[in-house]
Design an enzyme around this catalytic site. Sequence first.
Site, PDB file in Angstrom:
ATOM      1  N   TRP A 130      53.978  36.562  76.027  1.00 19.07           N
ATOM      2  CA  TRP A 130      53.240  35.338  76.347  1.00 19.07           C
ATOM      3  C   TRP A 130      54.018  34.069  76.043  1.00 19.07           C
ATOM      4  O   TRP A 130      53.662  33.000  76.507  1.00 19.07           O
ATOM      5  CB  TRP A 130      51.933  35.305  75.546  1.00 19.07           C
ATOM      6  N   ASN A 131      55.077  34.126  75.225  1.00 18.27           N
ATOM      7  CA  ASN A 131      55.649  32.872  74.728  1.00 18.27           C
ATOM      8  C   ASN A 131      56.368  32.052  75.800  1.00 18.27           C
ATOM      9  O   ASN A 131      56.357  30.820  75.760  1.00 18.27           O
ATOM     10  CB  ASN A 131      56.549  33.105  73.502  1.00 18.27           C
ATOM     11  N   LYS A 154      52.916  43.979  83.866  1.00 17.52           N
ATOM     12  CA  LYS A 154      51.889  44.076  82.835  1.00 17.52           C
ATOM     13  C   LYS A 154      52.173  42.931  81.876  1.00 17.52           C
ATOM     14  O   LYS A 154      53.052  43.018  81.011  1.00 17.52           O
ATOM     15  CB  LYS A 154      51.963  45.435  82.124  1.00 17.52           C
ATOM     16  N   HIS A 155      51.452  41.825  82.044  1.00 20.09           N
ATOM     17  CA  HIS A 155      51.700  40.655  81.206  1.00 20.09           C
ATOM     18  C   HIS A 155      50.899  40.746  79.910  1.00 20.09           C
ATOM     19  O   HIS A 155      50.024  41.603  79.749  1.00 20.09           O
ATOM     20  CB  HIS A 155      51.313  39.386  81.969  1.00 20.09           C
ATOM     21  N   ALA A 156      51.217  39.852  78.968  1.00 18.00           N
ATOM     22  CA  ALA A 156      50.491  39.804  77.700  1.00 18.00           C
ATOM     23  C   ALA A 156      49.010  39.521  77.951  1.00 18.00           C
ATOM     24  O   ALA A 156      48.646  38.833  78.914  1.00 18.00           O
ATOM     25  CB  ALA A 156      51.093  38.734  76.796  1.00 18.00           C
ATOM     26  N   GLY A 206      59.655  42.029  73.929  1.00 13.79           N
ATOM     27  CA  GLY A 206      58.564  41.981  72.960  1.00 13.79           C
ATOM     28  C   GLY A 206      59.019  42.374  71.575  1.00 13.79           C
ATOM     29  O   GLY A 206      60.200  42.286  71.235  1.00 13.79           O
ATOM     30  N   SER A 207      58.076  42.849  70.797  1.00 12.24           N
ATOM     31  CA  SER A 207      58.328  43.178  69.401  1.00 12.24           C
ATOM     32  C   SER A 207      59.053  44.515  69.275  1.00 12.24           C
ATOM     33  O   SER A 207      59.108  45.315  70.215  1.00 12.24           O
ATOM     34  CB  SER A 207      57.001  43.259  68.639  1.00 12.24           C
ATOM     35  N   GLU A 228      64.326  44.176  75.364  1.00 11.53           N
ATOM     36  CA  GLU A 228      64.795  42.994  74.634  1.00 11.53           C
ATOM     37  C   GLU A 228      63.806  42.744  73.513  1.00 11.53           C
ATOM     38  O   GLU A 228      62.639  42.409  73.772  1.00 11.53           O
ATOM     39  CB  GLU A 228      64.868  41.754  75.534  1.00 11.53           C
ATOM     40  N   CYS A 262      61.905  33.524  70.149  1.00 13.34           N
ATOM     41  CA  CYS A 262      62.731  34.494  69.425  1.00 13.34           C
ATOM     42  C   CYS A 262      64.028  33.868  68.934  1.00 13.34           C
ATOM     43  O   CYS A 262      64.609  34.326  67.951  1.00 13.34           O
ATOM     44  CB  CYS A 262      63.025  35.700  70.307  1.00 13.34           C
TER      45      CYS A 262
END
Length: 347
Positions: A130-131, A154-156, A206-207, A228, A262
């Site tokens: 989302w960022n 598939k978005h946040a 993402g995380s 990533e 990030c």
Amino acid sequence: MAISTIDPATGKTLRTFTPLSAEELEAKLQTAADTFRAYRETTFADRVTWLRRAADLLEAEADRYGRIMTQEMGKPFDAAKAEAKKCATACRYYVDKGESLLRDRLVDMGTGRAFVRYQPLGPVLAIMPWNFPFWQVVRFAAPALMAGNVGLLKHAHNVPQCALALEELFLQAGFPRGAFQALLIETADVNRVIEDRRVRAVTLTGSEGAGRAVGAAAGKAIKKVVLELGGSDPFIVMPSADMEKAVETAVSARLINNGQSCIAAKRFIVADAIYPEFERRFVERMKRVTVGDPMDAKTDLGPLATRGILDGLHAQVEASVKAGARLLLGGKPLEGPGNFYPATVLA
């Protein structure tokens, strides 16, 4: 469970969407597979025309797209508009370079004739954060579409309108219906998509936790995957630095995208000889940061994207202080609606 747009500046729910049913998801996967069979045969000239049109739309509609980003995840409006325009730049890069990057590469084998040919894989699933809700998607979609693949996004969960706006963008640009589709699905449904035989590759930003889960699922299904994940380097200040420039750069590097990047500077390591002066000037500069409405051009720091992020940040601050950190500025959520946390400095 519904997928909703919750304005991080007010806490109000703006729109709610029902996740795709199993039947609806199946229809979209089949559409992607059917579209790919025809889309892979389109010419570079066709794809260049459509991608150039996408770039034009991103620039012409930067205000509209920026407003959607700001309403969904809270980044300052000027930064959101700039993100849309940056996406246009990415599209134009592949307009200019796409065909040459994908051209057959001759290989000297001494005898005979050999070459490397790049062929499209098929439907590619992108799981995006989302960022930077437009940039992260476009930097995947532009090269993927130029290469003859079709995209599934598939978005946040907190940026569904961004996902739908991107689907609309590529459709308006002229790409065939089904070449790029947003999947409003729950996280629990992601593995089903990864495992589906029609999906040929997966990419995630993402995380580390999400990366482990997606990487494992893709590996089990023997599918290509690009990950990533999170992480950042320290911001190091040495005695040779221009102090004024170092402080200004440190503040902007920490607050970029409301601090939710990030590559944002997250910790500062300063040489002993200049530490006291840097700390004093850094805190003084942070005190002048304007926190408020992300639609206001005077705002430096808008709200955090979700209530969960706000609560998690405050828990980190409290744990740090309990462990011995000195609280020099800020340190607790602002009163009132929205996910606002002031500029905070710990030493």
